[in-house]
Design a protein around this motif. Sequence first.
Motif, PDB file in Angstrom:
ATOM      1  N   GLU A 152       4.212  -1.241  -2.104  1.00 28.32           N
ATOM      2  CA  GLU A 152       3.507  -2.710  -1.500  1.00 28.32           C
ATOM      3  C   GLU A 152       4.573  -3.230  -0.383  1.00 28.32           C
ATOM      4  N   MET A 153       3.599  -3.800   0.335  1.00 33.24           N
ATOM      5  CA  MET A 153       4.903  -4.885   1.404  1.00 33.24           C
ATOM      6  C   MET A 153       4.414  -6.189   1.530  1.00 33.24           C
ATOM      7  N   SER A 154       5.217  -6.852   2.119  1.00 37.45           N
ATOM      8  CA  SER A 154       4.217  -8.114   2.290  1.00 37.45           C
ATOM      9  C   SER A 154       4.963  -9.008   3.799  1.00 37.45           C
ATOM     10  N   VAL A 155       4.109  -9.100   4.702  1.00 38.77           N
ATOM     11  CA  VAL A 155       4.210  -9.578   6.146  1.00 38.77           C
ATOM     12  C   VAL A 155       3.808 -11.838   5.558  1.00 38.77           C
ATOM     13  N   GLN A 156       4.787 -12.345   6.923  1.00 36.54           N
ATOM     14  CA  GLN A 156       4.447 -13.790   6.822  1.00 36.54           C
ATOM     15  C   GLN A 156       4.113 -13.832   8.289  1.00 36.54           C
ATOM     16  N   GLU A 157       1.858 -14.555   7.945  1.00 33.08           N
ATOM     17  CA  GLU A 157       1.260 -14.387   9.060  1.00 33.08           C
ATOM     18  C   GLU A 157       2.059 -14.591  10.559  1.00 33.08           C
ATOM     19  N   ALA A 158       1.422 -14.244  11.296  1.00 38.30           N
ATOM     20  CA  ALA A 158       1.508 -13.678  12.909  1.00 38.30           C
ATOM     21  C   ALA A 158       2.914 -13.007  13.266  1.00 38.30           C
ATOM     22  N   GLU A 159       2.913 -12.825  12.333  1.00 36.92           N
ATOM     23  CA  GLU A 159       4.750 -12.047  11.892  1.00 36.92           C
ATOM     24  C   GLU A 159       4.322 -10.381  12.445  1.00 36.92           C
ATOM     25  N   THR A 160       4.695  -9.372  12.339  1.00 39.63           N
ATOM     26  CA  THR A 160       5.234  -7.663  12.026  1.00 39.63           C
ATOM     27  C   THR A 160       5.342  -6.745  11.550  1.00 39.63           C
ATOM     28  N   LEU A 209       2.955   2.810  10.663  1.00 38.22           N
ATOM     29  CA  LEU A 209       1.485   1.891  11.737  1.00 38.22           C
ATOM     30  C   LEU A 209       1.611   0.890  11.185  1.00 38.22           C
ATOM     31  N   LYS A 210       1.967   0.138  13.261  1.00 38.57           N
ATOM     32  CA  LYS A 210       2.323  -1.511  13.216  1.00 38.57           C
ATOM     33  C   LYS A 210       1.248  -2.229  13.008  1.00 38.57           C
ATOM     34  N   ILE A 211       1.947  -3.505  12.572  1.00 37.52           N
ATOM     35  CA  ILE A 211       0.172  -4.606  12.769  1.00 37.52           C
ATOM     36  C   ILE A 211       1.007  -5.782  13.071  1.00 37.52           C
ATOM     37  N   SER A 212       1.049  -5.962  14.538  1.00 36.45           N
ATOM     38  CA  SER A 212       1.179  -6.769  15.293  1.00 36.45           C
ATOM     39  C   SER A 212       0.586  -8.572  15.111  1.00 36.45           C
ATOM     40  N   ASP A 213       1.579  -9.483  15.231  1.00 41.84           N
ATOM     41  CA  ASP A 213       0.702 -10.898  14.567  1.00 41.84           C
ATOM     42  C   ASP A 213      -0.020 -10.646  13.534  1.00 41.84           C
ATOM     43  N   SER A 214       0.304 -10.661  12.713  1.00 39.59           N
ATOM     44  CA  SER A 214      -0.130 -10.186  10.768  1.00 39.59           C
ATOM     45  C   SER A 214      -1.446 -11.946  10.832  1.00 39.59           C
ATOM     46  N   GLN A 215      -2.281 -11.429  10.318  1.00 39.91           N
ATOM     47  CA  GLN A 215      -3.493 -12.343   9.932  1.00 39.91           C
ATOM     48  C   GLN A 215      -4.155 -12.230   8.354  1.00 39.91           C
ATOM     49  N   LEU A 216      -4.935 -13.348   8.043  1.00 41.95           N
ATOM     50  CA  LEU A 216      -4.789 -13.013   7.039  1.00 41.95           C
ATOM     51  C   LEU A 216      -6.083 -11.982   6.164  1.00 41.95           C
ATOM     52  N   GLY A 217      -6.777 -11.408   7.558  1.00 43.34           N
ATOM     53  CA  GLY A 217      -7.437 -10.957   6.741  1.00 43.34           C
ATOM     54  C   GLY A 217      -7.025  -9.065   7.253  1.00 43.34           C
ATOM     55  N   THR A 245      -0.517   1.813   0.578  1.00 45.71           N
ATOM     56  CA  THR A 245       0.574   1.258   0.355  1.00 45.71           C
ATOM     57  C   THR A 245      -0.311  -0.451   0.104  1.00 45.71           C
ATOM     58  N   ARG A 246      -0.081  -1.076  -0.547  1.00 45.67           N
ATOM     59  CA  ARG A 246      -0.544  -2.639  -0.730  1.00 45.67           C
ATOM     60  C   ARG A 246       0.244  -3.241   0.423  1.00 45.67           C
ATOM     61  N   LEU A 247      -0.862  -3.884   1.658  1.00 45.28           N
ATOM     62  CA  LEU A 247       0.024  -5.024   1.899  1.00 45.28           C
ATOM     63  C   LEU A 247      -0.212  -6.291   2.096  1.00 45.28           C
ATOM     64  N   GLN A 248       0.489  -7.262   2.128  1.00 41.02           N
ATOM     65  CA  GLN A 248      -0.184  -8.987   1.289  1.00 41.02           C
ATOM     66  C   GLN A 248       0.654 -10.205   2.494  1.00 41.02           C
ATOM     67  N   VAL A 249      -0.202 -10.583   3.079  1.00 43.80           N
ATOM     68  CA  VAL A 249       0.463 -11.344   3.801  1.00 43.80           C
ATOM     69  C   VAL A 249       0.155 -12.631   3.794  1.00 43.80           C
ATOM     70  N   GLN A 250       1.464 -13.706   3.610  1.00 45.52           N
ATOM     71  CA  GLN A 250       1.778 -14.709   3.346  1.00 45.52           C
ATOM     72  C   GLN A 250       1.583 -15.865   4.356  1.00 45.52           C
ATOM     73  N   PRO A 251       0.960 -16.683   4.074  1.00 44.16           N
ATOM     74  CA  PRO A 251       0.392 -18.425   4.882  1.00 44.16           C
ATOM     75  C   PRO A 251       1.248 -18.799   5.564  1.00 44.16           C
TER      76      PRO A 251
END
Lengths: 116, 116
Positions: free
Chosen positions: B10-18, B77-85, B110-116
């Motif tokens: 599991e991973m978690s990221v804030q919206e707009a973060e990488t 895999l790098k996800i930039s500017d993370s979005q809720l989707g 890997t389960r990715l959660q995106v925090q608003p």
Amino acid sequence: EPEVTQTPSHQVTQMGQEVILRCVPISNHLYFYWYRQILGQKVEFLVSFYNNEISEKSEIFDDQFSVERPDGSNFTLKIRSTKLEDSAMYFCASSEGRGRGYYEQYFGPGTRLTVT
Amino acid sequence: AQTVTQSQPEMSVQEAETVTLSCTYDTSESDYYLFWYKQPPSRQMILVIRQEAYKQQNATENRFSVNFQKAAKSFSLKISDSQLGDAAMYFCAYRVLDTGRRALTFGSGTRLQVQP
């Protein structure tokens, strides 16, 4: 956009029963696949199918399993005598192409099989 | 046999973060493909990005890019500017280049959660 569809979304069956999982691949695709995912485990390849015959299969795909393209649109996976350990999510996929080069596999939403 | 390992369940990221998701693999083949697939909740797996092993340049698709280190057998895999989707399960996958062997080998996800 064309999609791979699978029916049913959830199937419950008793141990020892035969079950058929159905898939409708994307219409112009030539290669068809089944994968499964036991809960909490990896997605595993079962079999690929091209030109009305099995192209590749894994060790999991034993004599209990069979695949068929009964008509021009459906692709089925049959499990002859289900076991408890067959409980899993089963994914169908399809891809274009029979020549060299890369062809993306498009996945269906899966059928959850529960064997009781 | 080929194996794919994802060490981050599991991973978690804030919206707009990488965020960067890790994947390692093991193979004796020299020519192969690597993939990242995304599976949103209750939806089918879709291809996010593909890398051919013979290409030195890292693949990029909009906000998604990879860091492919062939010698280290690493494919992140790098996800930039993370979005809720972007919230989904992400699977790393491998396939040999041989057109007769199209089976995908997947990691555990890997389960990715995106925090608003």
